[in-house]
Write an enzyme that holds these catalytic residues in place. Structure first.
Site, mmCIF file in Angstrom:
data_model
loop_
_atom_site.group_PDB
_atom_site.id
_atom_site.type_symbol
_atom_site.label_atom_id
_atom_site.label_comp_id
_atom_site.label_asym_id
_atom_site.label_seq_id
_atom_site.Cartn_x
_atom_site.Cartn_y
_atom_site.Cartn_z
ATOM 1 N N HIS A 1 -3.924 -46.734 1.080
ATOM 2 C CA HIS A 1 -4.179 -48.058 0.480
ATOM 3 C C HIS A 1 -5.616 -48.511 0.732
ATOM 4 O O HIS A 1 -5.965 -48.929 1.834
ATOM 5 C CB HIS A 1 -3.203 -49.083 1.072
ATOM 6 C CG HIS A 1 -3.276 -50.428 0.419
ATOM 7 N ND1 HIS A 1 -2.207 -51.290 0.419
ATOM 8 C CD2 HIS A 1 -4.267 -51.059 -0.261
ATOM 9 C CE1 HIS A 1 -2.550 -52.396 -0.226
ATOM 10 N NE2 HIS A 1 -3.802 -52.281 -0.643
ATOM 11 N N ARG B 1 -13.474 -50.477 -5.500
ATOM 12 C CA ARG B 1 -14.214 -51.420 -6.383
ATOM 13 C C ARG B 1 -14.924 -50.784 -7.564
ATOM 14 O O ARG B 1 -15.589 -51.478 -8.315
ATOM 15 C CB ARG B 1 -15.229 -52.243 -5.585
ATOM 16 C CG ARG B 1 -14.677 -52.944 -4.358
ATOM 17 C CD ARG B 1 -13.568 -53.892 -4.683
ATOM 18 N NE ARG B 1 -13.203 -54.733 -3.548
ATOM 19 C CZ ARG B 1 -12.069 -55.399 -3.464
ATOM 20 N NH1 ARG B 1 -11.166 -55.311 -4.432
ATOM 21 N NH2 ARG B 1 -11.808 -56.158 -2.427
ATOM 22 N N ASN C 1 -6.994 -52.406 -8.975
ATOM 23 C CA ASN C 1 -7.507 -53.712 -9.425
ATOM 24 C C ASN C 1 -9.024 -53.729 -9.573
ATOM 25 O O ASN C 1 -9.719 -54.588 -9.042
ATOM 26 C CB ASN C 1 -7.028 -54.847 -8.507
ATOM 27 C CG ASN C 1 -7.494 -54.707 -7.076
ATOM 28 O OD1 ASN C 1 -7.795 -53.614 -6.616
ATOM 29 N ND2 ASN C 1 -7.564 -55.812 -6.365
ATOM 30 N N ASP D 1 -0.902 -54.044 -6.686
ATOM 31 C CA ASP D 1 -1.704 -54.655 -5.639
ATOM 32 C C ASP D 1 -2.929 -55.349 -6.224
ATOM 33 O O ASP D 1 -3.650 -54.798 -7.036
ATOM 34 C CB ASP D 1 -2.147 -53.613 -4.619
ATOM 35 C CG ASP D 1 -2.752 -54.277 -3.407
ATOM 36 O OD1 ASP D 1 -2.214 -55.294 -2.972
ATOM 37 O OD2 ASP D 1 -3.769 -53.791 -2.927
ATOM 38 N N HIS E 1 2.872 -54.964 -3.893
ATOM 39 C CA HIS E 1 2.099 -55.867 -3.041
ATOM 40 C C HIS E 1 3.036 -56.893 -2.372
ATOM 41 O O HIS E 1 2.712 -57.457 -1.321
ATOM 42 C CB HIS E 1 1.038 -56.529 -3.919
ATOM 43 C CG HIS E 1 0.293 -57.630 -3.305
ATOM 44 N ND1 HIS E 1 -0.885 -57.436 -2.642
ATOM 45 C CD2 HIS E 1 0.536 -58.955 -3.241
ATOM 46 C CE1 HIS E 1 -1.341 -58.610 -2.217
ATOM 47 N NE2 HIS E 1 -0.489 -59.541 -2.558
ATOM 48 N N ASN F 1 -4.883 -61.188 2.273
ATOM 49 C CA ASN F 1 -3.519 -61.218 1.740
ATOM 50 C C ASN F 1 -2.810 -59.920 2.028
ATOM 51 O O ASN F 1 -3.390 -58.874 1.763
ATOM 52 C CB ASN F 1 -3.524 -61.384 0.216
ATOM 53 C CG ASN F 1 -3.671 -62.825 -0.181
ATOM 54 O OD1 ASN F 1 -3.436 -63.718 0.609
ATOM 55 N ND2 ASN F 1 -4.086 -63.024 -1.408
ATOM 56 N N ASP G 1 -5.869 -51.030 3.779
ATOM 57 C CA ASP G 1 -6.141 -52.064 2.769
ATOM 58 C C ASP G 1 -7.633 -52.431 2.802
ATOM 59 O O ASP G 1 -7.995 -53.610 2.663
ATOM 60 C CB ASP G 1 -5.251 -53.302 2.934
ATOM 61 C CG ASP G 1 -5.234 -54.159 1.671
ATOM 62 O OD1 ASP G 1 -5.810 -53.752 0.642
ATOM 63 O OD2 ASP G 1 -4.638 -55.252 1.703
ATOM 64 N N HIS H 1 -15.813 -57.046 0.200
ATOM 65 C CA HIS H 1 -16.459 -58.029 -0.681
ATOM 66 C C HIS H 1 -17.898 -58.138 -0.196
ATOM 67 O O HIS H 1 -18.175 -57.891 0.985
ATOM 68 C CB HIS H 1 -15.776 -59.391 -0.558
ATOM 69 C CG HIS H 1 -14.351 -59.391 -1.011
ATOM 70 N ND1 HIS H 1 -13.997 -59.357 -2.337
ATOM 71 C CD2 HIS H 1 -13.187 -59.366 -0.316
ATOM 72 C CE1 HIS H 1 -12.674 -59.341 -2.443
ATOM 73 N NE2 HIS H 1 -12.149 -59.333 -1.228
HETATM 74 O O1 DOR Z 1 -6.727 -59.238 0.911
HETATM 75 C C1 DOR Z 1 -6.549 -58.610 -0.112
HETATM 76 N N1 DOR Z 1 -7.567 -58.128 -0.833
HETATM 77 N N2 DOR Z 1 -5.309 -58.422 -0.532
HETATM 78 C C2 DOR Z 1 -5.053 -57.891 -1.737
HETATM 79 O O2 DOR Z 1 -3.925 -57.785 -2.065
HETATM 80 C C3 DOR Z 1 -6.132 -57.492 -2.647
HETATM 81 C C4 DOR Z 1 -7.361 -57.230 -1.915
HETATM 82 C C5 DOR Z 1 -8.570 -57.166 -2.787
HETATM 83 O O3 DOR Z 1 -8.536 -56.476 -3.802
HETATM 84 O O4 DOR Z 1 -9.580 -57.785 -2.434
HETATM 85 ZN ZN ZN Z 2 -2.136 -56.302 -1.570
HETATM 86 ZN ZN ZN Z 3 -4.782 -53.955 -1.274
#
Ligand code: DOR
Ligand code: ZN
Ligand code: ZN
Length: 389
Positions: A18, A22, A52, A110, A137, A236, A263, A267
């Site tokens: 996971h 980007r 995503n 997700d 998710h 999240n 995860d 950013h």
């Molecule tokens: O904290 C998170 N960031 N949770 C998610 O489900 C998506 C992820 C993101 O893509 O930034």
């Molecule tokens: Zn998630």
């Molecule tokens: Zn994720």
């Protein structure tokens, strides 16, 4: 080349099922090169990237394009997740069969919310024809609404809107019912609640095809850290309380939770450097994963280093039936990692290879670090640097 590994641990390469790389579309946060360099630095030799992106990975042609780019840009093995639904709206099913044929290794919601149980049901049916998992998710979108942290004493005290653990429990119970109904394999991403652990444990006992993962941050951090209003801690699902952590640790011990997954959700620093309510969720995770868990859970005697490594190698490989991964297979070329279990270091995102410089572990003292990573028989990472071939 002969490497002196005395005092070091030799492990199969870590597998992360996971992460968010980007690319395409949000390269200011991360791209395939920086993301996989960061993975190698964390000891990961195979990673599964989420869908995503912009555009969303919802068509076979995007999977094919990604596969091509991965060949030229990536330092480690990258597998691709296709989205369950099209675009960012989540209203219509994506091209699941076509993406499976193009090489997608899982399907996931997700980064969005699949509010529609009918779409999740159909996704499970299609994915099971290819023996692939659907990753959920697992947060009920109505119940989390505009919450920004775990709902409890701390959110009440800070006056921030909450995301209750029940939002996760409700979503997980729906997914388990749909997995039972369809016979499909559902994988629960980033389990963070005590209730979810219990539901998954019971479902496994009933023979429902479910696997699950937990992140280092949900095992090592609590909502109380948010008293600093530092948006580095915004994620999240949200960081919860010690009661949930105890349940997560029990879930790992008894096999309810199959794997540790990062995860990794980078950013740009400027995006995170704002008021807590406004900040995006998530942070980089590859380069701290092993060290954080080793420093907190192995050093305090909760786990042995073997137990930790199992949940980062054979555990995820078995969850997704990746038989050729996470093992030093006879005759195969090695994916492996050398770990110095005594090396002391302090987390400083400026020294990390990821572009996501916001990190909730910044300033923390670590014991134990990955020092070298080998993919396919070649060293790709050594002491802070990538080795290109
Ligand atoms: O904290 C998170 N960031 N949770 C998610 O489900 C998506 C992820 C993101 O893509 O930034
Ligand atoms: Zn998630
Ligand atoms: Zn994720």
């Amino acid at each position: 080349e002969i490497v002196d590994a005395s005092g070091l641990i030799v492990s199969p390469g870590f597998i992360d099922i996971h992460c968010h790389l980007r690319e395409p579309g949000q390269e200011a946060k991360e791209d395939l090169l920086t993301g996989t360099a960061s993975a190698a630095a964390g000891g990961f030799t195979t990673i599964l990237t989420m869908a995503n992106t912009r555009p969303v990975i919802d068509q076979a042609i995007i999977v094919a394009g990604m596969k091509h780019k991965i060949q030229t840009d990536s330092v480690v093995r990258v597998e691709i997740t296709g989205a369950v639904t099209k675009g960012l709206e989540g209203k219509e099913l994506a091209e699941i069969g076509d993406m499976a044929e193009a090489g997608a290794k899982a399907f996931s919601d997700d980064g969005y919310y699949v509010s529609d149980g009918r779409l999740m049901r159909t996704a499970l049916e299609y994915a099971s024809m290819f023996n692939l998992p659907v990753i959920s998710h697992s947060e009920d979108c109505c119940l989390v609404a505009d919450g920004v942290m775990h709902e409890g004493c701390v959110s009440a005290k800070l006056g921030l809107k909450g995301r209750p653990a029940e939002a996760e429990n409700i979503a997980v119970s729906r997914e388990l019912m749909l997995a039972e109904m369809t016979g499909g394999h559902v994988h629960i991403a980033h389990v963070s609640s005590k209730g979810a652990v219990k539901l998954i444990r019971e479902a496994k006992a009933k023979g429902i095809k479910v696997t699950a993962e937990v992140t280092p941050h949900h095992l090592c951090l609590v909502d109380k850290t948010i008293e600093s209003f530092d948006s580095a801690f915004k994620v999240n699902p949200p960081l919860r309380t010690n009661e949930h952590i105890v349940a997560l640790l029990e879930g790992l011990k008894d096999g309810t939770l199959d794997a540790i997954a990062t995860d990794h959700a980078p950013h740009a620093y400027e995006e995170k450097d704002c008021e807590f309510n406004e900040a995006p969720c998530g942070f980089a995770g590859f380069e701290t994963a092993f060290s954080v868990l080793h420093s907190q859970l192995v050093k305090n005697g909760e786990w042995t280093v073997q137990e930790l490594i199992q949940k980062m190698t054979a555990g995820p490989a078995a969850a997704f039936d990746w038989k050729d991964r996470g093992h030093l297979s006879v005759g195969g070329l090695a994916d492996l990692v050398l770990i110095d279990p005594t090396r002391e270091w302090i987390v400083d995102p400026q020294n990390m290879l990821t572009r996501g410089k916001s990190c909730p572990f910044t300033g923390m003292e670590m014991v134990g670090q990955v020092v070298r990573t080998m993919v396919d028989g070649k060293w790709v990472y050594q002491d802070g640097k990538i080795i290109r071939h």
